[in-house]
Write a protein that holds these residues in place. Structure first.
Motif, PDB file in Angstrom:
ATOM      1  N   ARG D 333       0.844  -1.199   0.000  1.00 18.73           N
ATOM      2  CA  ARG D 333       0.000   0.000   0.000  1.00 18.73           C
ATOM      3  C   ARG D 333       0.882   1.252   0.000  1.00 18.73           C
ATOM      4  O   ARG D 333       0.611   2.223  -0.691  1.00 18.73           O
ATOM      5  N   TRP D 334       1.933   1.184   0.806  1.00 18.28           N
ATOM      6  CA  TRP D 334       2.795   2.364   0.932  1.00 18.28           C
ATOM      7  C   TRP D 334       3.378   2.738  -0.412  1.00 18.28           C
ATOM      8  O   TRP D 334       3.207   3.846  -0.907  1.00 18.28           O
ATOM      9  N   THR D 335       4.063   1.762  -1.032  1.00 16.33           N
ATOM     10  CA  THR D 335       4.735   2.105  -2.283  1.00 16.33           C
ATOM     11  C   THR D 335       3.702   2.539  -3.318  1.00 16.33           C
ATOM     12  O   THR D 335       3.982   3.357  -4.172  1.00 16.33           O
ATOM     13  N   LYS D 336       2.484   1.982  -3.199  1.00 11.84           N
ATOM     14  CA  LYS D 336       1.471   2.330  -4.197  1.00 11.84           C
ATOM     15  C   LYS D 336       0.980   3.771  -3.975  1.00 11.84           C
ATOM     16  O   LYS D 336       0.812   4.533  -4.911  1.00 11.84           O
ATOM     17  N   ASN D 337       0.798   4.126  -2.710  1.00 13.64           N
ATOM     18  CA  ASN D 337       0.110   5.392  -2.429  1.00 13.64           C
ATOM     19  C   ASN D 337       1.036   6.533  -2.065  1.00 13.64           C
ATOM     20  O   ASN D 337       0.587   7.660  -1.932  1.00 13.64           O
ATOM     21  N   ARG D 338       2.336   6.214  -1.874  1.00 11.49           N
ATOM     22  CA  ARG D 338       3.214   7.271  -1.393  1.00 11.49           C
ATOM     23  C   ARG D 338       3.123   8.504  -2.283  1.00 11.49           C
ATOM     24  O   ARG D 338       2.877   9.616  -1.818  1.00 11.49           O
ATOM     25  N   GLN D 339       3.247   8.283  -3.582  1.00 14.23           N
ATOM     26  CA  GLN D 339       3.218   9.438  -4.491  1.00 14.23           C
ATOM     27  C   GLN D 339       1.884  10.167  -4.385  1.00 14.23           C
ATOM     28  O   GLN D 339       1.831  11.394  -4.395  1.00 14.23           O
ATOM     29  N   LYS D 340       0.796   9.387  -4.261  1.00  9.40           N
ATOM     30  CA  LYS D 340      -0.529  10.022  -4.149  1.00  9.40           C
ATOM     31  C   LYS D 340      -0.566  10.905  -2.907  1.00  9.40           C
ATOM     32  O   LYS D 340      -0.908  12.087  -2.974  1.00  9.40           O
ATOM     33  N   ILE D 341      -0.169  10.324  -1.774  1.00  7.96           N
ATOM     34  CA  ILE D 341      -0.182  11.101  -0.527  1.00  7.96           C
ATOM     35  C   ILE D 341       0.649  12.361  -0.740  1.00  7.96           C
ATOM     36  O   ILE D 341       0.205  13.478  -0.487  1.00  7.96           O
ATOM     37  N   LEU D 342       1.837  12.152  -1.279  1.00  9.10           N
ATOM     38  CA  LEU D 342       2.739  13.284  -1.495  1.00  9.10           C
ATOM     39  C   LEU D 342       2.015  14.350  -2.303  1.00  9.10           C
ATOM     40  O   LEU D 342       1.942  15.515  -1.921  1.00  9.10           O
ATOM     41  N   ALA D 343       1.418  13.903  -3.429  1.00  9.53           N
ATOM     42  CA  ALA D 343       0.743  14.876  -4.290  1.00  9.53           C
ATOM     43  C   ALA D 343      -0.346  15.611  -3.507  1.00  9.53           C
ATOM     44  O   ALA D 343      -0.568  16.797  -3.690  1.00  9.53           O
ATOM     45  N   ARG D 344      -0.998  14.880  -2.584  1.00  9.12           N
ATOM     46  CA  ARG D 344      -2.102  15.515  -1.852  1.00  9.12           C
ATOM     47  C   ARG D 344      -1.586  16.546  -0.860  1.00  9.12           C
ATOM     48  O   ARG D 344      -2.157  17.629  -0.722  1.00  9.12           O
ATOM     49  N   VAL D 345      -0.501  16.168  -0.166  1.00  8.71           N
ATOM     50  CA  VAL D 345      -0.107  17.048   0.937  1.00  8.71           C
ATOM     51  C   VAL D 345       0.992  18.033   0.549  1.00  8.71           C
ATOM     52  O   VAL D 345       1.274  18.956   1.297  1.00  8.71           O
ATOM     53  N   TYR D 346       1.622  17.843  -0.618  1.00  2.00           N
ATOM     54  CA  TYR D 346       2.794  18.667  -0.891  1.00  2.00           C
ATOM     55  C   TYR D 346       2.410  20.142  -0.976  1.00  2.00           C
ATOM     56  O   TYR D 346       3.015  20.995  -0.340  1.00  2.00           O
ATOM     57  N   ILE D 347       1.369  20.433  -1.752  1.00  2.68           N
ATOM     58  CA  ILE D 347       0.947  21.831  -1.872  1.00  2.68           C
ATOM     59  C   ILE D 347       0.281  22.263  -0.572  1.00  2.68           C
ATOM     60  O   ILE D 347      -0.716  21.688  -0.154  1.00  2.68           O
ATOM     61  N   SER D 348       0.881  23.212   0.107  1.00  2.00           N
ATOM     62  CA  SER D 348       0.320  23.616   1.405  1.00  2.00           C
ATOM     63  C   SER D 348       0.178  25.139   1.428  1.00  2.00           C
ATOM     64  O   SER D 348       1.101  25.853   1.827  1.00  2.00           O
ATOM     65  N   PRO D 349      -0.978  25.618   0.984  1.00  2.00           N
ATOM     66  CA  PRO D 349      -1.193  27.071   0.905  1.00  2.00           C
ATOM     67  C   PRO D 349      -1.146  27.713   2.290  1.00  2.00           C
ATOM     68  O   PRO D 349      -1.357  27.046   3.291  1.00  2.00           O
ATOM     69  N   THR D 350      -0.835  28.980   2.314  1.00  2.00           N
ATOM     70  CA  THR D 350      -0.815  29.698   3.576  1.00  2.00           C
ATOM     71  C   THR D 350      -1.658  30.968   3.444  1.00  2.00           C
ATOM     72  O   THR D 350      -2.106  31.316   2.361  1.00  2.00           O
TER      73      THR D 350
END
Lengths: 357, 343, 334, 706
Positions: D333-350
């Motif tokens: 699951r990790w290797t499958k979703n890591r990029q997805k999670i990253l894509a979700r959380v990487y952009i962090s507006p302020t």
């Protein structure tokens, strides 16, 4: 719990996905390339009435007649406020809905009758009307609070306060046929006692059966407007496209309400009859002009769509004016004298196409 | 009612045992005779690790039951390690034992070599080792178990009697060994061969290992029977797997014609098989005796007078040959009996 | 169906000796050799017993083949068989009516298959690991909770069982008949039902299958459930033939034999290839080998050596005849 | 501004959301899974297992680790080459037996014994390798067969020699040292493993063969097409595995002198479990020695502790199986979703807020009033240019611009009808500055600061600067150099718009509105770069003031222009000179009348301005809504403003419909004309400036007449 999970993942009711334009709704440029029958400001409400076609521009009632290849329009009458709907009885009687919250009858048996209350409530938003026989008028009220001209607000408020009435013109008695509709915009009497309306904010066409609604056509990629006969089928016009971003904004209540409170309606992130005319309008990433062209598939807030449905309300084919085009905001489309007529309220033009196209 | 008769002595034994327990519990002081308190105290709370090569079959369960009974009476603790036929797991378990340094190790090695080094290590670590039924190359403090050679000889002779001169049989014999590295199997076969050496008329047509599994012995016997329709006898290294051969013989419709000799701990099913003719000749190293031997040794060692690794002792269990003729209700035992009053 | 048919065509290319042919050939050669060397090999009764001895292996191979064709592998097949059957025997011996016990046994097998299928289809765990781990888990679970005995004997009352194990119909042992029946059923299932076709499609190219609208995940689960249940059936056959179920079968090299039967028969581990005919071919080959060597009184361990070498030879020949194309070989196809 | 808003502002000021994303984008994050697994195991068993942490338990485990570790590492090499080796267990057993036979049975010296064992292991490995590597048999099947054969050989051997072999422990010290000895308290085998681990790590990560192994595992086909000797690589991987097993067998023999035929039975499963727990992927290509060692340790700890706990039969394997399942599921699951999670959380507006936008209505008298002055510009290189982010002129009056294909393109004076590719750089050239020698110094996206001289030689000036302290991600590389200008002393100041995104993700940075940008000074004399200003909001245009004493730079998303003093009393200070522009400023350039031209790449829209105060909304938008649907600035409008040296706005030129010049990213005044560039536009525009000095050119203004 599930709701929270959906909110977290943007699934379920929080999904912002939009049905694709495919199959019978495959995009083309027929509307964009259609010839202009007549130029008019914000034309609307095409209604066949015997040998002529009635339509409205602003608060003037016009008639359109065919002269060979050309079309000629004359003004008939004008009113205090913008015309929101026209219903023709067929033997001279016309009902006209006006944005100040009245419905007037001209000609025919009940000439001069003025309706401004329905069941003792001032009517606010007449959106469509049609005669069922000489003495009954079926009337759609889009909203309890917003007049037709403020449809955008009604959408962003996610109202479901529309209703459909049957009014006995002789006695003035009104009976409610359906309630809690999300902006009933188009009305068609599909047969004796068969009343079909388009429910814009729910992107669907429903039939009203004993106070309840029965879904005939759902998941439209646009906001349906008026419904008209075509042979044994129908013409369904959609005045604006649905878009992911708008669906998203609709679900972001805090932002949505704040936006409505602080910003002029024309600059909202909301569907529109025409867009791309002002640098203050919101722009979506895909809609950047690249190398001098705006791609027709780029995300847009306005669109031109006219769909032909069969007798069972299944889409047969469709005519489009896509992103970057002019003939957007198709509010009504009819078939008349072997031609297809459509009003582009955004493009300020009445369009005409040959039937077979 | 022969059954009840058979039980009588057992019940008696049980009664005495419980009686003794009561005494020890109730009147410890009065019963003091100079050794009593001391020996009981010596055994109380000691740790005995019991490590068969797998639980779940008559022998190992039987020994365990016996140990437990005595443990309950004398208050020492029995810790079970079950590698469950997996020798690597066994080796690891042995290492754990060496670490834990219990007061005594009762182990049934799976083969000659695997545990040798560890048994020495255990003794070096000060843990006396009792090996049960199988010997490793490294000599334990005490060996308790079947006299496999004698068993081999007994079965061999029985077969010779059945198929040898004057029997008018073909003299063809098949040997189905167990796990081929297991001393039980090796020594038995040695005994058998020594007997056959004296009787040239006996021909060993097949000598294969079934790794203690009935299914394998079944397939082996089936083919052998196909190959030699006139097969006279089969010697199975253990009753646990002999069932496979028995079914094979039965399926080939040769029951009664083929002489099936095997051996085991004398559990009830074995006797049943003798009774219904599946086994012709059965050598039982009686588990009752083994239980008692084991327990006695455990008691001796727990009293801690012996230093591990010094003494090299062995108690070989006497064998009882069981056939239809001498079969009696007493010749076999059931697990329940052992659980009740074994050891 | 059309894509199914396409797969079928791929399974038998236009003339080129496929692994199946090679195996059949090897089998014949061996047959002749043994007929010459091993006394009593070339006799009807022996051939019958030969078939009988491998019929159980054959059924297990059938179960495995379904999974392998769908580009999977089930290493838990033996534990599943042993545990489910051992448990149902314990229940039966405990006095439960036979049909109920059997139902429960099958139920357990099915649920094991279900879990595996779910893990593979929905959690995207590689089949080889799921089943590897499941095998260990199932065995441990059974030993810990369900079955305490090491060898579970059928109680005396189970006459019917034994009968099934030993009767012969027209000189053919019932076990062989059962194997034949299973083979036929599986063949029909694979070739003539949509699910069977889907399994081929799935094995041939999972992505394409999914794009084609096949509910890949369900099919995957189906495969493993089928395999497990069949395994349980094979276990029943074992019980019937030796009137017991030994837990130690799990520790044996049986799983390797099964795999070898399947793969040697010509069902590529890549999936989508081969059919029941290959399984039968493989089974016969192994059967001839084992039986012949037993007859020649070759020690069990040495048998393994010979077996291994022959198999290796067959694989090498196959690879030489249809080498893998570096450009089209799938990544991670081991 | 309401209290609620203040709270939001505070929350986003205090909590640095971006860290999560940056952590996830680290490559070592993968190893965290086995590591945490190990931690959990240790804690659990230390709690429940008897004497888990006792010394001899650990040293015992250590010795076993030594053995299994060797096997696992060998297997890992094979796995990473995209194969699998099931025969490890058998080889292990074989070598164990061979060692004992040679040492005890035949009484050979230890070193010879070791060599024999190695030889045998290598032999089996070689056979595997030949079959799988060169004959290209299926790895799984082949090693399965070798497993059976070798196992059978061991068993037969055990039968024939097993009894003959004396069980008495050899009293030779070396042997006992290998078996029981310790080095500085560490078991010998563990030391050996440590050495192998280091060697293995270097091999996989630093050696050519190691790289080939990973390449083959990553994509066999590509490796083949790249000319890597695939077959040899595969072959060698199996040999290595065989050798490792041999060593393991030797160690085991020395430890337990157990000549049993079962040694190594099921070890292949243990090793596989270890590898998987360590997160070595089956497909190949992914994995590392450290990971597999972690996995091995976990497996051993679990099995040993379970054995020590003496569970009833089955318990051990039950739990082991469960653990394996769990680990595999997590890993997958990790290797499958890591990029997805990253894509979700990487952009962090302020949180950010702009004052109300100044009126731009046509009839409003404001200086920003919309007009269509730019529509009269005539096109240069119509439909020939693509990606003309900046335009610049040399002393000869030739026009240079960049292209998306990574070229610097030159339009020839005087009519700019003819164009040529001046030089090929490879990355998209953005902002440019020209020096006294007519060398074009250009910012290249993704590459850094480059120089192209008149001999058309491309030279790298700077692609890294000093890494900022406490930054999780390494920001020393220059990702997104945007615009450059040259100070009188020859130092070049260039802006890096954002350190968190690449050029094609510029909009994401606009969504974040965090100060991700910086200004870097490159000193040609020392050929070094250092960051002079950081945490700027998308610093974009840079222009050295006419007097050369200060530097003007634009912060695009903040809609403001600031001055950075190079010398004088306030040297090093920053002051904002123009705020609250109606659009987003891009490049800044000198105007002939001592003022400055500023290109606005897009216009502020009420909706976007409003959303700045709602970071949560923007974050959810980034997650839920497709990239192309995001709300952008209104880029389909073109606008240029002129500001004075003090920063007040003097004039604005529009293309309000964006028909000809949407998204203007730069403009240069040259000889009385204004040349207009747009990164997405298909033309460069030339607009005659009625009352501008026709003699004025950029180079003159910078370097004086020549």
């Amino acid at each position: 719990m599930i709701k929270f999970y959906d909110w977290l993942r943007g699934s379920g009711v929080y999904a912002v996905t939009v049905p694709p334009m495919d199959g019978a709704l495959k995009p083309n440029d027929l509307l964009e390339t259609a010839s202009i029958a007549t130029v008019a400001a914000q034309p609307d409400n095409l209604t066949p009435d015997g040998s002529r076609v009635l339509f409205s521009t602003g608060n003037t009632l016009m008639s359109l007649e065919r002269m060979g290849e050309k079309w000629s329009a004359q003004s008939i009458a004008s009113f205090a406020a913008a015309i929101t709907c026209i219903g023709a009885e067929g033997r001279g009687g016309i009902a006209i809905g006006i944005d100040d919250g009245t419905v007037l009858l001209k000609g025919g048996k009940h000439d001069g009758l003025r309706i401004d209350k329905v069941a003792d409530r001032p009517l606010v938003c007449p959106t469509a009307c049609a005669f069922a026989g000489e003495n009954t008028l079926i009337l759609c009220l889009g909203s309890l609070t917003n007049p037709a001209s403020r449809w955008k607000a009604d959408l962003m408020e996610r109202n479901e306060t529309g209703s459909v009435w049957s009014i006995d013109l002789a006695s003035g008695a009104a009976t409610r046929l359906a309630d809690r509709l999300a902006f009933p915009y188009g009305l068609q009497i599909a047969g004796p006692g068969r009343i079909v309306v388009t429910e814009s904010w729910k992107h669907r066409v429903v039939e009203i059966v004993g106070g309840k609604v029965k879904e005939l056509l759902a998941d439209l990629p646009g906001y349906p407007a008026r419904l008209a006969r075509s042979g044994d089928g129908y013409w369904l016009s959609a005045f604006a496209p649905r878009s992911q971003m708008v669906e998203f904004v609709l679900r972001e209540r805090k932002f949505c309400l704040g936006m409505m409170a602080n910003i002029d309606a024309e600059y909202w992130m909301a569907p529109a009859l025409i867009s791309g005319r002002n640098h203050l309008e919101p722009l979506q990433g895909g809609a950047i002009r690249h190398l001098g062209v705006l791609k027709p598939w780029s995300p847009t807030r306005s669109y031109g769509l006219l769909v032909e449905l069969d007798a069972a309300f299944k889409p047969l084919r469709s005519l489009h004016s896509r992103a970057g085009g002019r003939h957007h905001g198709i509010t009504s489309g009819i078939e008349f004298d072997g031609a297809i007529l459509a009003t582009s309220k955004g493009g300020d033009a009445v369009l005409a196409l040959p039937r077979q196209s | 009612m022969t059954y009840m008769n058979a039980l009588k002595p057992l019940c008696f034994a049980a009664l005495t045992a419980t009686a003794v327990t009561l005494c020890s519990a109730a009147f410890a002081a009065p019963a003091e005779d100079g050794l009593y308190a001391e020996s009981f105290a010596a055994m109380k709370g000691k740790k005995v690790v019991y490590m068969p090569n797998a639980l779940g079959y008559d022998l190992t369960e039987g020994w365990l039951a016996g140990l437990k009974n005595e443990a309950a009476r004398l208050g020492f603790e029995v810790i079970v390690r079950d590698p469950n036929w997996n020798i690597d797991a066994g080796v690891q378990a042995m290492q754990a034992v060496v670490r834990e340094k219990p007061d005594l190790l009762v182990v049934q090695p799976p083969d000659v070599t695997s545990y040798s080094r560890l048994i020495q290590k255990a003794q070096e670590a000060g843990v006396p080792v009792i090996e049960v039924n199988q010997m490793t190359t490294a000599v334990p403090d005490v060996f308790v178990g079947a006299d496999w050679y004698a068993i081999g000889v007994a079965n061999g002779e029985a077969v010779v009697k059945a198929c040898g001169q004057g029997s008018g049989k073909s003299g063809k014999v098949a040997i189905v060994q167990g796990l081929i590295t297991a001393p039980a199997s090796i020594t038995q076969v040695r005994g058998i061969n020594d007997v056959f050496a004296k009787h040239p008329e006996i021909k060993v047509v097949s000598n294969q290992a079934a790794d203690w599994t009935p299914s394998k012995s079944n397939s082996i016997t089936t083919t052998v029977l196909q190959q030699n329709p006139d097969l006279c006898a089969i010697i199975e290294a253990w009753d646990g797997q002999a069932v496979g051969s028995a079914t094979a013989i039965h399926d080939a419709g040769k029951q009664g014609q083929v002489f099936l000799a095997t051996s085991g701990g004398g559990e009830k099913t074995a006797c049943d098989n003798v009774a219904n003719g599946s086994f012709t000749h059965y050598v039982s190293f009686d588990l009752w005796d083994q239980d008692r031997d084991i327990n006695n040794l455990v008691k001796l060692f727990l009293q801690g007078k012996f230093s591990p690794g010094k003494q090299k002792l062995a108690l070989y269990t006497p064998n009882h040959e069981i056939t239809k003729e001498n079969l009696s209700a007493r010749s076999c035992w059931t697990m329940d009996e052992v659980k009740k009053s074994g050891g | 169906m059309s894509q199914g048919r396409a797969v079928a065509d791929r399974a038998r290319p236009h003339w080129r000796p496929t692994q199946e042919h090679i195996v059949a050939l090897t089998a014949c050669v061996l047959f002749v050799v043994f007929a010459g060397l091993a006394p009593g090999f070339f006799s009807v009764s022996n051939v019958v017993s030969l078939m009988r001895s491998v019929s159980i292996l054959g059924v297990l191979a059938l179960a495995m083949s379904i999974v392998v064709i769908g580009r999977g592998i089930d290493l838990a097949i033996v534990p599943t068989m042993v545990i489910s059957v051992a448990f149902l025997i314990t229940l039966y011996a405990g006095g439960m009516p036979a049909y109920l016990a059997i139902l429960i046994g099958l139920g357990i097998a099915a649920s094991i298959g279900l879990i595996q299928g779910w893990l593979i289809a929905y959690a995207d765990v590689p089949a080889i690991f799921t089943t590897l781990a499941m095998g260990v888990t199932v065995y441990g679970f059974g030993l810990f909770f369900l079955v305490s005995k090491d060898v579970n004997y059928l109680p005396k009352e189970a006459v019917l069982f034994r009968e099934v194990g030993s009767t012969q119909i027209a000189g053919v042992p019932s076990l062989v008949l059962i194997f034949g029946l299973c083979a036929l059923l599986f063949h029909l299932f694979l070739k003539f039902t949509p699910w069977g076709r889907f399994i081929y499609a799935l094995g041939d190219n999972p992505d394409a299958a999914r794009l084609a609208g096949i509910s890949v995940r369900h099919i995957t689960v189906l495969q493993y459930v089928l395999a497990s249940v069949t395994a349980c059936g094979a276990g029943l056959m074992t019980a019937a033939s030796v009137s017991s179920m030994s837990m130690r079968i799990v520790n044996s090299t049986m799983i390797y034999d099964i795999l070898l039967v399947v793969v040697i028969g010509g069902i590529g581990l890549t999936g989508g290839k081969g059919g029941i005919r290959n399984v039968i071919a493989g089974t016969v080959l192994i059967g001839i080998l084992i039986n012949g060597m037993t007859l020649m009184d070759i020690a069990y361990t040495s048998q393994n050596i010979v077996k291994g070498c022959v198999l290796l030879l067959a694989i090498i020949i196959d690879t030489l005849l249809n080498p893998r194309d570096e450009q089209t070989a799938q990544q991670g196809d081991i | 501004m309401s209290i609620g808003e203040n709270l939001i502002r505070l929350r986003y000021r205090l909590i640095p959301d971006q860290i999560i994303g940056e952590l996830l984008s680290k490559s070592w994050i993968d190893t965290c899974i086995p590591a945490s697994l190990l931690a959990v195991t240790v804690v659990v068993f230390a709690a429940i297992a008897p004497d888990f942490l006792s010394l001899d338990n650990l040293s015992d485990t250590g010795r076993q680790l030594g053995e299994l570790g060797f096997i696992a590492i060998g297997l890992t090499v094979v796995l990473m080459a995209g194969g699998i080796d099931l025969s490890v267990g058998s080889i292990y057993g074989l070598c164990n037996f061979a060692t004992l036979e040679a040492f005890q049975g035949l009484g050979l010296p230890l070193w010879l014994t070791f060599l024999i064992s190695l030889g045998l292991g290598g032999l089996v490995g070689t056979i595997n390798g030949l079959l799988i590597g060169y004959l290209r048999l299926r790895a799984f099947l082949t090693t399965l067969v070798t497993l059976i054969i070798v196992r059978a050989i061991v068993q037969t051997a055990a039968l024939t020699f097993g009894e003959a072999m004396t069980g008495v422990a050899p009293d030779r010290s070396a042997w006992d040292f290998v078996g029981d000895g310790t080095i500085a308290g560490i078991p010998f085998s563990l030391v050996a493993l440590a050495i192998l681990a280091v060697a293995g790590h270097l091999f996989l990560t630093r050696s050519r063969l190691g790289w080939h192994v990973q390449a083959v595992g990553g994509s066999r086909r590509s490796a083949l097409n790249a000319g890597i000797p695939v077959r040899r690589t595969v072959f060698l991987s199996y040999v290595i595995s065989g050798l490792c097993c041999a060593v393991a067998g030797f160690l085991y023999a020395a430890r337990l002198t157990n000549a049993g035929p079962e040694v190594g039975n099921g070890t292949e499963i243990m090793a596989l479990t270890a590898a998987v727990l360590g997160g070595i992927s089956l497909g190949g290509g992914r994995g590392s020695v450290s990971k597999v060692l972690l996995g091995t340790t976990v497996v051993l700890l679990i099995t040993n502790s379970l054995v020590a706990m003496g569970l009833r039969s089955g318990g051990t394997s039950f739990i082991l199986g469960l653990v394996l399942l769990l680990a595999v599921v997590i890993d997958v699951r990790w290797t499958k979703n890591r990029q997805k999670i990253l894509a979700r959380v990487y952009i962090s507006p302020t949180y950010f807020s702009l004052p109300p936008c100044p009126s731009t209505a046509k009839d409003s008298g404001s200086v920003f009033a919309a007009n269509d002055a730019l529509t009269s510009a005539e096109p240069i290189g119509l439909n020939a240019v693509d990606g003309a982010e900046d335009v610049i002129f040399d002393s000869q009056g030739h026009l240079y611009t960049g292209s998306r294909q990574g070229d610097v393109i030159r339009f020839l004076a005087p009519d700019y009808a003819k164009s040529e590719i001046f030089a090929h750089i490879g990355g998209h050239p953005l902002g440019m500055a020209i020096d006294a020698q007519d060398t074009i110094n250009v910012c290249v996206s993704g590459m850094g600061l480059y120089a192209v001289d008149q001999k058309r030689e491309v030279r790298k000036l700077s692609d890294q600067t000093n890494r900022s302290l406490f930054s999780i991600r390494d920001d020393s590389r220059i990702r997104f150099a945007d615009d450059v200008d040259i100070a009188p002393d020859g130092r070049m100041y260039f802006s890096e718009a954002t350190v968190r995104f690449d050029i094609y993700e510029w909009a994401s940075d606009g969504l974040e509105l965090r100060g991700n940008g910086r200004i870097i000074a490159y000193d040609p004399r020392t050929d070094t770069s250092r960051t002079v200003l950081s945490n700027l909001i998308f610093p974009n245009g840079i222009c050295v003031s006419h007097d050369g004493r200060s530097l003007l730079f634009a912060e695009t998303w903040a809609c403001r222009i600031s001055r950075y003093w190079l010398e004088g009393p306030q040297a090093g200070k920053v002051e904002i000179i123009t705020e609250n522009l109606p659009g987003y400023p891009d490049n800044i350039n000198r105007a002939s009348d001592g003022n400055y031209w500023i290109a606005l790449l897009g216009m502020r829209t009420p909706v976007l301005d409003y959303s700045l105060k709602m970071p949560g909304f923007r974050k959810r938008m980034a997650q839920r809504v497709a990239f192309d649907e995001w709300i952008y600035p209104n880029l389909n409008t073109g606008m240029i403003v002129k500001i004075s040296d003090s920063g007040e706005v003097i004039q604005s030129l529009w293309d309000s419909t964006g028909e000809k010049h949407p998204m203007i990213t730069s403009m240069r005044e040259h000889a009385g004309n204004l040349y207009i560039g747009g990164i997405f536009n298909n033309r460069i525009g030339r607009l005659p400036l009625p009352n501008a000095d026709p003699a004025w050119t950029g180079p003159r203004s910078y370097w004086g007449g020549r």
